[in-house]
Design an enzyme around this catalytic site. Sequence first.
Site, PDB file in Angstrom:
ATOM      1  N   LEU A 126       0.848  -1.190   0.000  1.00  0.00           N
ATOM      2  CA  LEU A 126       0.000   0.000   0.000  1.00  0.00           C
ATOM      3  C   LEU A 126       0.883   1.240   0.000  1.00  0.00           C
ATOM      4  CD1 LEU A 126      -2.822   1.311   0.261  1.00  0.00           C
ATOM      5  CD2 LEU A 126      -2.519   1.205   2.742  1.00  0.00           C
ATOM      6  N   HIS A 230       6.647   2.841  11.762  1.00  0.00           N
ATOM      7  CA  HIS A 230       7.260   4.030  11.190  1.00  0.00           C
ATOM      8  C   HIS A 230       6.246   5.171  11.203  1.00  0.00           C
ATOM      9  CE1 HIS A 230       9.073   6.623   8.098  1.00  0.00           C
ATOM     10  NE2 HIS A 230      10.203   5.952   8.279  1.00  0.00           N
TER      11      HIS A 230
END
Length: 348
Positions: A126, A230
């Site tokens: 994605l 992240h």
Amino acid sequence: MLLIRPIQGSDYPALLNIARESGAGFTSLPLDEQKLTQKITHSEHSFAADISQPGDEGYLFVLEDTDTGEILGTTGIEAAVGLSTPLYHFHKSTVVHQCKELGVFNPVEVLTVGNDYTGVTEICTLFLREPYRVGLNGRFLSKVRFMFMAEQPKRFAKLVIAEMRGAADEQGQPPFWNWLQSNFFNMDFSAADLLIGVGNKGFIADLMPRYPIYVNLLPESARRVIGQVHENTVPALKLLENEGFNHRGYVDLFDAGPTVEAQLKQIKSVRQSHRARVVITADADARRGQNQLAVCNCESQAFRATVSDDCRFDSESHSLWMSPAMADALNVNDGDAVRYLNLDKGAK
């Protein structure tokens, strides 16, 4: 108009640009021309295949602006991971060191390498290019995978996972990898990342620690990021948590990012997407709706999906009223079946 469709050979330059923009740590899109070409070819074969049960298929979609022809992002599904090459994870669990005679009861966390997710379906790849991370674009790109899976359940496993990118420092290096490199690997993160991306995972079995790792023996910088994502991955994780995905202690070997999971039939967008019959009308008032709907056809190789508020579900006739332009984009005619999903926040 925004359109999501299967990737094709002519999309290679756009996919290469996305691989460059995604950066290190995005292992499902390695910056390797041969591997990217193979991924496109494999995806084309997967969409065209007649499937009775999930196997080594990989489905890669692109988000296209049909007005400009520009590719804005990509998203993908691996039907059954770990069958051709092993899929490794750390699993964080608790063991207890106890001595009744001394009155000591000491629970400690350990990381153990395993292949527990072999054969499950993985959603992956994605990536929405930064200029287009606005509105419902990211939500549409994420949820379209579940609409395709709801329409084609035989192609996928009962359990679905997503590996989330782990935390990194200001130089883009995962703190967890820094510890792993200094103790077990003699290579840079970018080199290991590339090997994973091109499917060369044999070095993992050769070099990884073979016994459980006591978490409290790791440096603080490594301990702190276990199970953390992240900063750029936080929105994607929130989308999946809203779908019903949970983290059960599995993390990536190199950056310790969490792997989340959900039963396919329990995923929110699978449960809340429904089929309807197409009614094509040029009457804008008749088709005007109050919600942004993601709509896809019921095909595989010719799969198409778009999003619009210029369509309306009619509950009495169980039909979806849409414009001729939308019907053309989806390659559907009057009376055909489509699947729709409400994309507006708070949709029930």
